[in-house]
Design a protein around this motif. Structure first.
Motif, PDB file in Angstrom:
ATOM      1  N   ILE A 135       0.867  -1.171   0.000  1.00  0.00           N
ATOM      2  CA  ILE A 135       0.000   0.000   0.000  1.00  0.00           C
ATOM      3  C   ILE A 135       0.906   1.223   0.000  1.00  0.00           C
ATOM      4  N   ASP A 136       0.549   2.237  -0.773  1.00  0.00           N
ATOM      5  CA  ASP A 136       1.369   3.451  -0.859  1.00  0.00           C
ATOM      6  C   ASP A 136       1.717   3.979   0.535  1.00  0.00           C
ATOM      7  N   GLY A 137       2.997   4.198   0.752  1.00  0.00           N
ATOM      8  CA  GLY A 137       3.479   4.785   2.001  1.00  0.00           C
ATOM      9  C   GLY A 137       3.734   3.793   3.125  1.00  0.00           C
ATOM     10  N   SER A 138       3.290   2.543   2.982  1.00  0.00           N
ATOM     11  CA  SER A 138       3.426   1.597   4.102  1.00  0.00           C
ATOM     12  C   SER A 138       4.879   1.195   4.352  1.00  0.00           C
ATOM     13  N   ILE A 139       5.620   0.938   3.306  1.00  0.00           N
ATOM     14  CA  ILE A 139       7.024   0.521   3.471  1.00  0.00           C
ATOM     15  C   ILE A 139       7.833   1.652   4.103  1.00  0.00           C
ATOM     16  N   GLU A 140       7.613   2.869   3.617  1.00  0.00           N
ATOM     17  CA  GLU A 140       8.325   4.031   4.162  1.00  0.00           C
ATOM     18  C   GLU A 140       7.953   4.256   5.629  1.00  0.00           C
ATOM     19  N   ALA A 141       6.688   4.006   5.981  1.00  0.00           N
ATOM     20  CA  ALA A 141       6.245   4.171   7.369  1.00  0.00           C
ATOM     21  C   ALA A 141       6.950   3.165   8.283  1.00  0.00           C
ATOM     22  N   ILE A 142       7.055   1.930   7.832  1.00  0.00           N
ATOM     23  CA  ILE A 142       7.758   0.907   8.613  1.00  0.00           C
ATOM     24  C   ILE A 142       9.227   1.302   8.778  1.00  0.00           C
ATOM     25  N   ALA A 143       9.844   1.739   7.696  1.00  0.00           N
ATOM     26  CA  ALA A 143      11.257   2.142   7.751  1.00  0.00           C
ATOM     27  C   ALA A 143      11.451   3.323   8.703  1.00  0.00           C
ATOM     28  N   ARG A 144      10.511   4.242   8.681  1.00  0.00           N
ATOM     29  CA  ARG A 144      10.594   5.422   9.561  1.00  0.00           C
ATOM     30  C   ARG A 144      10.588   4.994  11.030  1.00  0.00           C
ATOM     31  N   LEU A 145       9.691   4.088  11.397  1.00  0.00           N
ATOM     32  CA  LEU A 145       9.651   3.615  12.783  1.00  0.00           C
ATOM     33  C   LEU A 145      10.916   2.840  13.134  1.00  0.00           C
ATOM     34  N   SER A 146      11.373   2.018  12.205  1.00  0.00           N
ATOM     35  CA  SER A 146      12.588   1.242  12.437  1.00  0.00           C
ATOM     36  C   SER A 146      13.777   2.167  12.698  1.00  0.00           C
ATOM     37  N   LYS A 147      13.903   3.196  11.875  1.00  0.00           N
ATOM     38  CA  LYS A 147      15.017   4.145  12.038  1.00  0.00           C
ATOM     39  C   LYS A 147      14.914   4.902  13.360  1.00  0.00           C
ATOM     40  N   ALA A 148      13.680   5.038  13.886  1.00  0.00           N
ATOM     41  CA  ALA A 148      13.473   5.729  15.159  1.00  0.00           C
ATOM     42  C   ALA A 148      13.703   4.808  16.357  1.00  0.00           C
ATOM     43  N   GLY A 149      14.110   3.550  16.091  1.00  0.00           N
ATOM     44  CA  GLY A 149      14.459   2.645  17.174  1.00  0.00           C
ATOM     45  C   GLY A 149      13.387   1.638  17.562  1.00  0.00           C
ATOM     46  N   TYR A 150      12.291   1.616  16.844  1.00  0.00           N
ATOM     47  CA  TYR A 150      11.237   0.643  17.134  1.00  0.00           C
ATOM     48  C   TYR A 150      11.577  -0.714  16.519  1.00  0.00           C
ATOM     49  N   THR A 151      11.131  -1.766  17.185  1.00  0.00           N
ATOM     50  CA  THR A 151      11.203  -3.116  16.643  1.00  0.00           C
ATOM     51  C   THR A 151       9.836  -3.433  16.077  1.00  0.00           C
TER      52      THR A 151
END
Length: 188
Positions: A29-45
Motif C-alpha cells: 500500500i502506498d506509504g506503508s514501506i516508508e512508514a515501517i522504515a521510519r519507525l525502524s530508524k526511530a528505534g522501534y522493533t
C-alpha cells in the motif's frame, strides 16, 4: 524495547478476497514501506503477525509465503529500515489452533521471542480479528481504514465526537486512514 505489531494483508500490502498467493501478487500500500522504515530508524522493533490460512487451503506453499516475506523485508531494507520478525499462522479456520487471530497465540509467541510484554504495545490491524487479538493482550489498538478497515469500523462503537476514536468491548480503538498516519500517531 519499543515494539510495534503489524498485521500484513490490508495494512502493509493490498489484500484480496482470493488471497495473495505469490510474491508477484504482493504489492505494498502506498506509504506503508516508508512508514515501517521510519519507525525502524526511530528505534522501534516492528513485528508482523499474520494469519495465512492460504497455506492450509493449498492456495500457496511455504516457498511462496517465504518469497512474499522476502519481498516485504527487502522493500523495508531498501527504504532504510528492518523488520524484527514475521510471525504467521499457517492454519485454517477449523484447525482449532491457538495462533490464529483472534486468539492471542501469535502475540504470545512474539512476547516469548522478544522476552517482553505486549501490554500497551501498538497493534495495527484492519480486521476485527486483529483488534480482538490485540485487546486480549492489552495492546494499544490501532485500526487502519485500508484493507478491511472500513468494514471493521462499522462493527465498533464510536467514542467521543472526534470521529477517530472507537471502542471494542470497552477498550479504546484509534482509527487512521492508513499505516503512515498510524505511524505518525505513534511518533507524536
Amino acid at each position: 524495547m519499543q515494539l510495534v505489531i503489524l498485521d500484513r494483508d490490508g495494512v502493509i500490502n493490498h489484500d484480496s478476497d482470493d488471497y495473495i498467493r505469490s510474491a508477484e501478487q504482493w504489492t505494498p500500500i502506498d506509504g506503508s514501506i516508508e512508514a515501517i522504515a521510519r519507525l525502524s530508524k526511530a528505534g522501534y522493533t516492528l513485528v508482523v503477525a499474520t494469519n495465512q490460512s492460504g497455506l492450509a487451503r493449498g492456495y500457496f506453499d511455504l516457498d511462496d509465503l517465504e518469497a512474499m516475506h522476502a519481498k516485504l523485508s527487502d522493500a523495508v531494507e531498501s527504504a532504510g529500515g528492518q523488520l524484527g520478525a514475521i510471525f504467521y499462522c499457517p492454519h485454517g479456520p477449523d484447525d482449532e489452533c491457538k495462533c490464529r487471530k483472534p486468539l492471542p497465540g501469535l502475540i504470545d509467541a512474539i512476547e516469548a521471542e522478544f522476552n517482553t510484554s505486549a501490554e500497551s504495545v501498538p497493534f495495527i490491524g484492519d480486521s476485527l480479528r486483529d483488534l480482538q487479538a490485540g485487546a486480549s493482550k492489552g495492546c494499544r489498538l490501532m485500526l487502519v481504514k485500508t484493507g478491511k478497515g472500513e468494514a471493521t469500523l462499522k462493527q465498533l462503537e464510536p467514542q467521543g465526537s472526534d470521529g477517530n476514536t472507537y471502542t471494542l468491548n470497552g477498550q479504546s480503538v484509534e482509527v487512521f486512514t492508513d499505516l503512515a498516519h498510524a505511524v505518525d500517531a505513534i511518533q507524536s
